[in-house]
Write an enzyme that holds these catalytic residues in place. Structure first.
Site, PDB file in Angstrom:
ATOM      1  N   ASN A  14     107.132  39.478  -9.838  1.00  0.00           N
ATOM      2  CA  ASN A  14     107.170  40.914  -9.508  1.00  0.00           C
ATOM      3  C   ASN A  14     108.673  41.169  -9.306  1.00  0.00           C
ATOM      4  O   ASN A  14     109.259  40.675  -8.333  1.00  0.00           O
ATOM      5  CB  ASN A  14     106.393  41.137  -8.218  1.00  0.00           C
ATOM      6  CG  ASN A  14     105.944  42.551  -7.957  1.00  0.00           C
ATOM      7  OD1 ASN A  14     105.471  42.824  -6.864  1.00  0.00           O
ATOM      8  ND2 ASN A  14     106.039  43.452  -8.908  1.00  0.00           N
ATOM      9  N   CYS A  28     105.657  47.053  -0.033  1.00  0.00           N
ATOM     10  CA  CYS A  28     105.686  46.145  -1.181  1.00  0.00           C
ATOM     11  C   CYS A  28     105.809  44.731  -0.624  1.00  0.00           C
ATOM     12  O   CYS A  28     106.863  44.363  -0.074  1.00  0.00           O
ATOM     13  CB  CYS A  28     106.864  46.487  -2.088  1.00  0.00           C
ATOM     14  SG  CYS A  28     106.959  45.354  -3.499  1.00  0.00           S
ATOM     15  N   ASN A  35     105.701  41.627  -2.120  1.00  0.00           N
ATOM     16  CA  ASN A  35     106.672  40.756  -2.799  1.00  0.00           C
ATOM     17  C   ASN A  35     108.084  41.265  -2.549  1.00  0.00           C
ATOM     18  O   ASN A  35     109.023  40.480  -2.403  1.00  0.00           O
ATOM     19  CB  ASN A  35     106.385  40.711  -4.303  1.00  0.00           C
ATOM     20  CG  ASN A  35     105.117  39.936  -4.620  1.00  0.00           C
ATOM     21  OD1 ASN A  35     104.807  38.937  -3.973  1.00  0.00           O
ATOM     22  ND2 ASN A  35     104.373  40.396  -5.626  1.00  0.00           N
ATOM     23  N   ASN A  39      99.483  50.483   1.795  1.00  0.00           N
ATOM     24  CA  ASN A  39      99.328  51.217   0.534  1.00  0.00           C
ATOM     25  C   ASN A  39      97.902  50.989   0.015  1.00  0.00           C
ATOM     26  O   ASN A  39      97.212  50.052   0.422  1.00  0.00           O
ATOM     27  CB  ASN A  39     100.393  50.800  -0.494  1.00  0.00           C
ATOM     28  CG  ASN A  39     100.364  49.314  -0.802  1.00  0.00           C
ATOM     29  OD1 ASN A  39      99.668  48.537  -0.171  1.00  0.00           O
ATOM     30  ND2 ASN A  39     101.128  48.906  -1.781  1.00  0.00           N
ATOM     31  N   GLU A  86      99.610  48.405 -11.120  1.00  0.00           N
ATOM     32  CA  GLU A  86     100.237  49.014  -9.947  1.00  0.00           C
ATOM     33  C   GLU A  86     100.534  50.489 -10.161  1.00  0.00           C
ATOM     34  O   GLU A  86     101.103  50.865 -11.206  1.00  0.00           O
ATOM     35  CB  GLU A  86     101.555  48.307  -9.621  1.00  0.00           C
ATOM     36  CG  GLU A  86     101.370  46.970  -8.958  1.00  0.00           C
ATOM     37  CD  GLU A  86     102.677  46.496  -8.332  1.00  0.00           C
ATOM     38  OE1 GLU A  86     103.387  47.297  -7.694  1.00  0.00           O
ATOM     39  OE2 GLU A  86     102.976  45.307  -8.517  1.00  0.00           O
ATOM     40  N   CYS A 122     101.451  41.236  -7.314  1.00  0.00           N
ATOM     41  CA  CYS A 122     101.505  42.311  -6.311  1.00  0.00           C
ATOM     42  C   CYS A 122     101.114  41.687  -4.975  1.00  0.00           C
ATOM     43  O   CYS A 122      99.986  41.209  -4.813  1.00  0.00           O
ATOM     44  CB  CYS A 122     100.545  43.437  -6.696  1.00  0.00           C
ATOM     45  SG  CYS A 122     100.491  44.772  -5.486  1.00  0.00           S
TER      46      CYS A 122
HETATM   47  N1  LIG Z   1     104.363  45.170  -5.960  1.00  0.00           N
HETATM   48  C1  LIG Z   1     104.159  45.556  -4.627  1.00  0.00           C
HETATM   49  C2  LIG Z   1     103.503  46.878  -4.374  1.00  0.00           C
HETATM   50  C3  LIG Z   1     104.437  48.021  -4.737  1.00  0.00           C
HETATM   51  C4  LIG Z   1     103.927  49.383  -4.368  1.00  0.00           C
HETATM   52  C5  LIG Z   1     102.760  49.832  -5.188  1.00  0.00           C
HETATM   53  N2  LIG Z   1     103.038  49.913  -6.594  1.00  0.00           N
HETATM   54  C6  LIG Z   1     102.263  51.195  -4.657  1.00  0.00           C
HETATM   55  O1  LIG Z   1     102.593  52.239  -5.228  1.00  0.00           O
HETATM   56  O2  LIG Z   1     101.566  51.191  -3.639  1.00  0.00           O
HETATM   57  C7  LIG Z   1     103.692  44.432  -3.733  1.00  0.00           C
HETATM   58  O3  LIG Z   1     104.118  43.291  -3.981  1.00  0.00           O
HETATM   59  O4  LIG Z   1     102.995  44.669  -2.755  1.00  0.00           O
END
Ligand SMILES: N[C@@H](CCC[C@H](N)C(=O)O)C(=O)O
EC number: 5.1.1.7
Length: 290
Positions: free
Chosen positions: A15, A85, A87, A158, A209, A218
């Site tokens: 990622n 996020c 990662n 999220n 994502e 992710c």
């Molecule tokens: N890659 C991330 C998550 C990044 C945010 C996601 N795309 C969103 O919009 O909620 C991770 O490693 O958690």
């Protein structure tokens, strides 16, 4: 010519992120600039961008400054803002270590999803205290082409929809966001994980994502998958007092997720810095004004 802007490139289980150190929050990064930097052909390339700012210098983080000196101002590759996020936090901590801002051991990082505790281990792994999962009630369905699946709604700061499938290939090419119902379940969009079992305590996923498309990993998604799998298997550490641990294979590597008896989730995996350089401010200005 105006001052060049430093950047680094890093990844956690592939990622990948453009990292922009900006302690005093002096660099303007509108969505178009982030999208240009994350563009894999015309820019540096990344699933997202980590804007590294002192908490005290950022209006969204100044309230966390007493607890965490640094704020991860995370952006998706399309320039949108996300709450968390997983990662990214690991890579963010690796950058702080490389820059000499922190040393091995424990540190706190401010995020839009609250302050996260990070442990930089001697062996190169990074563990993040991801907080507790929230599992909103209600049925959710995700679909790809002719196929559809019930999905578990899991919020890790999220939003995630976790669908158990027979074969990861059934997720298709994931070139566009998988449709979901009801629309009200995710008013701001969702990250969708497709999961198969690999063995006891061991699963594998693919993910689409929000704001980035299909990615190789992710972190919040892997945590959501671990919790959804535990509940599917009848395990709830907060009820039994027994922690559960899942090995989660992602296309770019492996993450280990533990849900403790107090509901707190810990995620461990690698975090690597691969390059550093300078962004041409004239290019960035031109890319942003397109
Ligand atoms: N890659 C991330 C998550 C990044 C945010 C996601 N795309 C969103 O919009 O909620 C991770 O490693 O958690």
């Amino acid at each position: 010519m105006s001052t060049r802007i430093a950047f680094l490139k890093g990844h956690g289980t592939e990622n990948d992120f453009v990292i922009v150190p900006d302690p005093e929050n002096a660099i303007d990064l509108p969505p178009a600039a982030v999208a240009a930097l994350c563009d894999r052909r015309a820019g540096i390339g990344g699933d997202g961008l980590l804007h590294v700012v002192r908490s005290a210098a950022h209006p969204e983080a100044e309230g966390m400054a007493a607890e965490a000196e640094w704020f991860m101002d995370y952006r998706n590759g399309d320039g949108s803002v996300a709450e968390m996020c997983g990662n990214g936090v690991r890579v963010f901590a690796r950058y702080l270590q490389r820059a000499g801002h922190v040393i091995e051991g424990d540190l706190a990082v401010a995020t839009r999803g609250g302050v996260k505790t990070v442990h930089l281990a001697k062996n190169g792994d990074v563990t993040v205290g991801m907080g507790r999962a929230v599992l909103p009630a209600g049925d959710v369905t995700v679909s790809v082409g002719e196929r559809s699946w019930p999905a578990r709604n899991v919020n890790m700061g999220n939003p995630h929809a976790v669908a158990f499938v027979d074969d990861l290939a059934h997720a298709g090419d994931l070139l566009s966001p998988p449709p979901f119902t009801p629309a009200a379940a995710y008013p701001d969009g969702v990250n969708v994980e497709f999961v198969v079992d690999r063995g006891p305590g061991h699963v594998a996923l693919r993910v689409h994502e929000r704001g980035s498309g299909e990615t190789r990993s992710c972190g919040t998604g892997a945590c959501a998958v671990a919790v959804a799998t535990a509940r599917r298997d009848g395990a709830d550490p907060t009820a039994t007092g027994t922690p559960v641990t899942y090995t989660v294979d992602v296309p770019g590597g492996t993450l280990v997720i533990t849900e403790r008896s107090d509901g707190e989730i810990e995620m461990t995996g690698p975090a690597v810095i691969v390059a550093e350089g300078e962004i041409d401010p004239d290019w960035l200005e031109a890319a942003t004004s397109v």
